[in-house]
Design a protein around this motif. Sequence first.
Motif, PDB file in Angstrom:
ATOM      1  N   ALA A   1     -56.447 -32.027  78.489  1.00  0.00           N
ATOM      2  CA  ALA A   1     -57.898 -31.826  78.500  1.00  0.00           C
ATOM      3  C   ALA A   1     -58.269 -30.549  79.252  1.00  0.00           C
ATOM      4  O   ALA A   1     -59.232 -29.878  78.899  1.00  0.00           O
ATOM      5  CB  ALA A   1     -58.596 -33.029  79.138  1.00  0.00           C
ATOM      6  N   ALA A   2     -57.491 -30.201  80.263  1.00  0.00           N
ATOM      7  CA  ALA A   2     -57.803 -29.039  81.096  1.00  0.00           C
ATOM      8  C   ALA A   2     -57.396 -27.722  80.455  1.00  0.00           C
ATOM      9  O   ALA A   2     -58.145 -26.743  80.506  1.00  0.00           O
ATOM     10  CB  ALA A   2     -57.117 -29.169  82.452  1.00  0.00           C
ATOM     11  N   ASN A   3     -56.190 -27.697  79.866  1.00  0.00           N
ATOM     12  CA  ASN A   3     -55.677 -26.412  79.404  1.00  0.00           C
ATOM     13  C   ASN A   3     -54.439 -26.642  78.525  1.00  0.00           C
ATOM     14  O   ASN A   3     -53.314 -26.621  79.009  1.00  0.00           O
ATOM     15  CB  ASN A   3     -55.319 -25.550  80.617  1.00  0.00           C
ATOM     16  CG  ASN A   3     -54.988 -24.133  80.267  1.00  0.00           C
ATOM     17  OD1 ASN A   3     -54.434 -23.849  79.223  1.00  0.00           O
ATOM     18  ND2 ASN A   3     -55.310 -23.233  81.181  1.00  0.00           N
ATOM     19  N   PRO A   4     -54.634 -26.834  77.238  1.00  0.00           N
ATOM     20  CA  PRO A   4     -53.494 -27.114  76.355  1.00  0.00           C
ATOM     21  C   PRO A   4     -52.443 -26.017  76.330  1.00  0.00           C
ATOM     22  O   PRO A   4     -51.255 -26.309  76.247  1.00  0.00           O
ATOM     23  CB  PRO A   4     -54.130 -27.278  74.976  1.00  0.00           C
ATOM     24  CG  PRO A   4     -55.578 -27.500  75.217  1.00  0.00           C
ATOM     25  CD  PRO A   4     -55.906 -26.880  76.528  1.00  0.00           C
ATOM     26  N   SER A   5     -52.850 -24.756  76.408  1.00  0.00           N
ATOM     27  CA  SER A   5     -51.853 -23.686  76.295  1.00  0.00           C
ATOM     28  C   SER A   5     -50.941 -23.631  77.522  1.00  0.00           C
ATOM     29  O   SER A   5     -49.722 -23.521  77.382  1.00  0.00           O
ATOM     30  CB  SER A   5     -52.517 -22.332  76.040  1.00  0.00           C
ATOM     31  OG  SER A   5     -53.416 -22.005  77.072  1.00  0.00           O
TER      32      SER A   5
ATOM     33  N   LYS B   1     -56.565 -33.897  89.965  1.00  0.00           N
ATOM     34  CA  LYS B   1     -56.852 -32.801  90.905  1.00  0.00           C
ATOM     35  C   LYS B   1     -56.127 -31.520  90.492  1.00  0.00           C
ATOM     36  O   LYS B   1     -56.738 -30.446  90.460  1.00  0.00           O
ATOM     37  CB  LYS B   1     -56.451 -33.202  92.324  1.00  0.00           C
ATOM     38  CG  LYS B   1     -56.714 -32.090  93.336  1.00  0.00           C
ATOM     39  CD  LYS B   1     -56.807 -32.614  94.731  1.00  0.00           C
ATOM     40  CE  LYS B   1     -57.101 -31.546  95.756  1.00  0.00           C
ATOM     41  NZ  LYS B   1     -58.091 -30.558  95.413  1.00  0.00           N
ATOM     42  N   ILE B   2     -54.842 -31.602  90.194  1.00  0.00           N
ATOM     43  CA  ILE B   2     -54.082 -30.404  89.809  1.00  0.00           C
ATOM     44  C   ILE B   2     -54.631 -29.832  88.500  1.00  0.00           C
ATOM     45  O   ILE B   2     -54.808 -28.618  88.365  1.00  0.00           O
ATOM     46  CB  ILE B   2     -52.583 -30.717  89.697  1.00  0.00           C
ATOM     47  CG1 ILE B   2     -52.011 -31.037  91.076  1.00  0.00           C
ATOM     48  CG2 ILE B   2     -51.829 -29.550  89.062  1.00  0.00           C
ATOM     49  CD1 ILE B   2     -50.588 -31.566  91.048  1.00  0.00           C
ATOM     50  N   ALA B   3     -54.899 -30.709  87.546  1.00  0.00           N
ATOM     51  CA  ALA B   3     -55.420 -30.246  86.259  1.00  0.00           C
ATOM     52  C   ALA B   3     -56.783 -29.581  86.426  1.00  0.00           C
ATOM     53  O   ALA B   3     -57.035 -28.510  85.853  1.00  0.00           O
ATOM     54  CB  ALA B   3     -55.503 -31.404  85.270  1.00  0.00           C
ATOM     55  N   THR B   4     -57.651 -30.188  87.219  1.00  0.00           N
ATOM     56  CA  THR B   4     -59.000 -29.649  87.420  1.00  0.00           C
ATOM     57  C   THR B   4     -58.978 -28.364  88.240  1.00  0.00           C
ATOM     58  O   THR B   4     -59.656 -27.395  87.907  1.00  0.00           O
ATOM     59  CB  THR B   4     -59.898 -30.702  88.109  1.00  0.00           C
ATOM     60  OG1 THR B   4     -59.960 -31.867  87.289  1.00  0.00           O
ATOM     61  CG2 THR B   4     -61.299 -30.173  88.338  1.00  0.00           C
ATOM     62  N   ASP B   5     -58.178 -28.350  89.304  1.00  0.00           N
ATOM     63  CA  ASP B   5     -58.180 -27.206  90.217  1.00  0.00           C
ATOM     64  C   ASP B   5     -57.342 -26.024  89.727  1.00  0.00           C
ATOM     65  O   ASP B   5     -57.686 -24.869  89.999  1.00  0.00           O
ATOM     66  CB  ASP B   5     -57.668 -27.618  91.603  1.00  0.00           C
ATOM     67  CG  ASP B   5     -58.596 -28.575  92.324  1.00  0.00           C
ATOM     68  OD1 ASP B   5     -59.730 -28.808  91.850  1.00  0.00           O
ATOM     69  OD2 ASP B   5     -58.175 -29.108  93.376  1.00  0.00           O
ATOM     70  N   LEU B   6     -56.237 -26.303  89.032  1.00  0.00           N
ATOM     71  CA  LEU B   6     -55.303 -25.219  88.712  1.00  0.00           C
ATOM     72  C   LEU B   6     -55.104 -24.932  87.227  1.00  0.00           C
ATOM     73  O   LEU B   6     -54.670 -23.838  86.874  1.00  0.00           O
ATOM     74  CB  LEU B   6     -53.942 -25.516  89.354  1.00  0.00           C
ATOM     75  CG  LEU B   6     -53.962 -25.625  90.880  1.00  0.00           C
ATOM     76  CD1 LEU B   6     -52.590 -26.030  91.411  1.00  0.00           C
ATOM     77  CD2 LEU B   6     -54.424 -24.320  91.511  1.00  0.00           C
ATOM     78  N   PHE B   7     -55.386 -25.883  86.365  1.00  0.00           N
ATOM     79  CA  PHE B   7     -55.227 -25.656  84.929  1.00  0.00           C
ATOM     80  C   PHE B   7     -56.553 -25.283  84.266  1.00  0.00           C
ATOM     81  O   PHE B   7     -56.625 -24.339  83.493  1.00  0.00           O
ATOM     82  CB  PHE B   7     -54.634 -26.893  84.243  1.00  0.00           C
ATOM     83  CG  PHE B   7     -53.146 -27.031  84.413  1.00  0.00           C
ATOM     84  CD1 PHE B   7     -52.286 -26.869  83.336  1.00  0.00           C
ATOM     85  CD2 PHE B   7     -52.583 -27.346  85.644  1.00  0.00           C
ATOM     86  CE1 PHE B   7     -50.911 -26.998  83.476  1.00  0.00           C
ATOM     87  CE2 PHE B   7     -51.220 -27.483  85.805  1.00  0.00           C
ATOM     88  CZ  PHE B   7     -50.380 -27.303  84.711  1.00  0.00           C
ATOM     89  N   LEU B   8     -57.584 -26.016  84.566  1.00  0.00           N
ATOM     90  CA  LEU B   8     -58.884 -25.809  83.931  1.00  0.00           C
ATOM     91  C   LEU B   8     -59.477 -24.413  84.162  1.00  0.00           C
ATOM     92  O   LEU B   8     -59.946 -23.786  83.209  1.00  0.00           O
ATOM     93  CB  LEU B   8     -59.871 -26.894  84.386  1.00  0.00           C
ATOM     94  CG  LEU B   8     -61.268 -26.852  83.779  1.00  0.00           C
ATOM     95  CD1 LEU B   8     -61.208 -27.049  82.262  1.00  0.00           C
ATOM     96  CD2 LEU B   8     -62.145 -27.928  84.425  1.00  0.00           C
TER      97      LEU B   8
END
Length: 137
Positions: A119-123, A48-55
């Motif tokens: 997967a969502a945002n490597p940087s 959820k955090i990766a999808t909602d806030l990183f991606l």
Amino acid sequence: MAADTLINDFELPFQLYDVLGAETLTEHPKFAEHSRETFDAVLGTANKIATDLFLPHNHVADKNEPQFDGKKVSMIDDVKVAFDAFRESGFIAGRYSFDDGGMQLPETVMTAVAGYFMAANPSTTAYPFLTTAAINV
């Protein structure tokens, strides 16, 4: 698999539980307070955090790299929001013992957690990962 699905919802449980037997780690005294339900809740939170806030800002962050003006580094606000959510969720200390303020999760589970963020945002993921690496030093 939907375009915004970071890790296949069937593949990860298969790899963790059927192939690696991660659930059996709860038989070890160090992980006895956990269960498959605990692991799944942790993974769900990471997703959820990766999808909602990183991606959402992955591409935006690439186009707006951090800038240093000689005194201060500035970057898009979304990076701090994502970092703060990662920190507040406890993931920075996820693998560390309860006594050290961690969640005392097995490395196998924490590696799966890391997969969502990579997967969502490597940087942007580099910031909390570097923090965790510094703790290890």
